[in-house]
Scaffold this active site. Structure first.
Site, short mmCIF file in Angstrom:
data_model
loop_
_atom_site.label_atom_id
_atom_site.label_comp_id
_atom_site.label_asym_id
_atom_site.label_seq_id
_atom_site.Cartn_x
_atom_site.Cartn_y
_atom_site.Cartn_z
N SER A 8 0.79 -1.23 0.00
CA SER A 8 0.00 0.00 0.00
C SER A 8 0.83 1.28 0.00
CB SER A 8 -0.95 0.01 1.19
OG SER A 8 -0.20 -0.01 2.38
N HIS A 56 -5.45 -4.61 -1.00
CA HIS A 56 -5.32 -3.59 -2.05
C HIS A 56 -5.36 -4.23 -3.45
CE1 HIS A 56 -4.66 -0.21 0.64
NE2 HIS A 56 -4.01 -1.07 1.40
N LYS A 70 -12.39 -1.68 1.78
CA LYS A 70 -11.76 -0.85 0.75
C LYS A 70 -12.61 -0.93 -0.53
CE LYS A 70 -7.22 -1.59 2.90
NZ LYS A 70 -7.26 -0.54 3.91
#
Ligand code: PLP
Length: 355
Positions: free
Chosen positions: A142, A170, A201
């Site tokens: 990240s 991610h 996310k």
């Protein structure tokens, strides 16, 4: 003209998707605000089981188990899986929650240099003396927007009889042709044993995490994993939103696919303007500036131009490697991206980051 957010993990813009919001409201009304219980007492509704089944199907794995967060999923995995006779080999830049999860287990610990396959091989050779080996890595890192070399990791794991664990926070939802993640992008879905990821996310952005992998492992986690056993069940509204997100992603790959061109547009325009963007082909686009103060004043000036970004400096990133981490979302229009690049160029010139 409003402020454009370029620092959220809302990669697919699904946190404000009307169908996702509606699903959350409907689930709230039908299933209540919360369960006031952990899963194994009275905290399991049909929607929790359905979501676990959907997650496993999405990742093409045997089973899945939900947690209150991916931090919890990472905290609860290693202690259950590994004994003092085993070994875990971890990338030095893995997320804090993986590091903490590994700290909690009694296995022998090896830390290999970031994405350095020679070092991983050397550590795997050293670790041959242990009963079981687990290689642990983020799928996408990240802070730098770089993608783990999973093909090579899986090849080495096969050679040295190791399991592979990947944190896909991610990557889930947007990497790979169908958004399944780094393992799909790199063609190793059948070689990665365990995946942990987040619902906080790309998958709606609310909260929640999970482990998906072999059924016997998931069964074991349900019996022994401390954050699962001793923490409250996910709220129904959150489950409803995440479940709808997975439906949308499994119906068509159009949403997942819409990401790559936007990322490419930002990265190529910024590079052409003279900025250094770390990582490759990932919507995390760190604009490398070096100096902490420069990153901070540039971020402030970007906001005054309607672009919301944040400067990252030590201790979040190494000294001398300060940056502004830009995150592209599928809901940014081409015009939004161009507006962001233009603001960077103006602000960069003003503060001497560009000639
Ligand atoms: N793993 C990685 C790589 C992350 O970036 C994060 C969130 O920042 C987590 C785990 C924790 O996820 P959650 O917010 O679901 O606890």
């Amino acid at each position: 003209a409003g402020i454009l957010n370029f620092c959220a993990n809302n990669y697919l813009g699904l946190s404000s998707h009307p169908e996702v919001i509606r699903a959350g409201v409907e689930t709230l009304e039908q299933f209540g605000a919360g369960l006031s219980s952990v899963r194994f007492i009275c905290g399991t509704q049909s929607i929790h089981k359905d979501l676990e089944e959907k997650i496993a199907r999405f990742h093409q794995r045997e089973d899945a188990i939900l947690y209150a967060s991916c931090f919890d999923a990472n905290a609860g995995l290693f202690e259950v899986l590994l004994t003092p006779e085993d070994a875990v080999l971890s990338d030095e830049l893995n997320h804090a929650s993986i590091i903490d999860g590994i700290r909690l287990c009694k296995a022998n610990k090896y830390r290999y240099k970031h994405m350095d396959m020679q070092d991983l091989e050397a550590k795997l050779q050293e670790a041959q003396k242990h009963r079981l080996r687990l290689v642990a890595t983020d799928g996408a890192f990240s802070m730098d927007g770089d993608i783990a070399p999973l093909r090579e990791i899986c090849r080495l794991a096969e050679k040295y009889g190791a399991l592979v664990f990947v944190d896909e926070c991610h990557a889930t939802g947007f990497l790979g042709p169908n958004g399944r993640g780094t393992d799909e992008l790199l063609g190793v879905m059948d070689k990665v044993t365990i995946i942990n990821s987040t619902l906080g996310k790309a998958l709606g952005g609310a909260a929640g995490g999970y482990t998906t992998g072999p059924k016997p492992l998931v069964d074991l986690l349900r019996q022994r994993s401390r954050p699962y056993l001793f923490s409250n069940s996910l709220p129904p509204a959150v489950v409803g939103c995440a479940s709808k997100v997975l439906d949308l992603l499994m119906e068509s790959n159009a949403i997942a696919q819409s990401m790559a061109a936007k990322t490419q547009r930002f990265r190529s325009k910024m590079t052409a303007a003279g900025f250094t963007i770390s990582g490759q082909d990932h919507p995390i686009c760190p604009v490398m500036l070096g100096d902490a103060r420069l990153a901070s004043v540039m971020a402030d000036d970007m906001l005054s131009r309607g672009i919301y970004v944040i400067g990252f400096s030590y201790p979040v990133v190494p000294k001398g490697k300060a940056r502004i981490r830009v995150q592209i979302s599928a809901v940014h229009s081409d015009e939004d991206i161009d507006r962001c690049v233009e603001a960077f160029v103006e602000v960069g010139r003003k503060h001497g980051a560009l000639p």
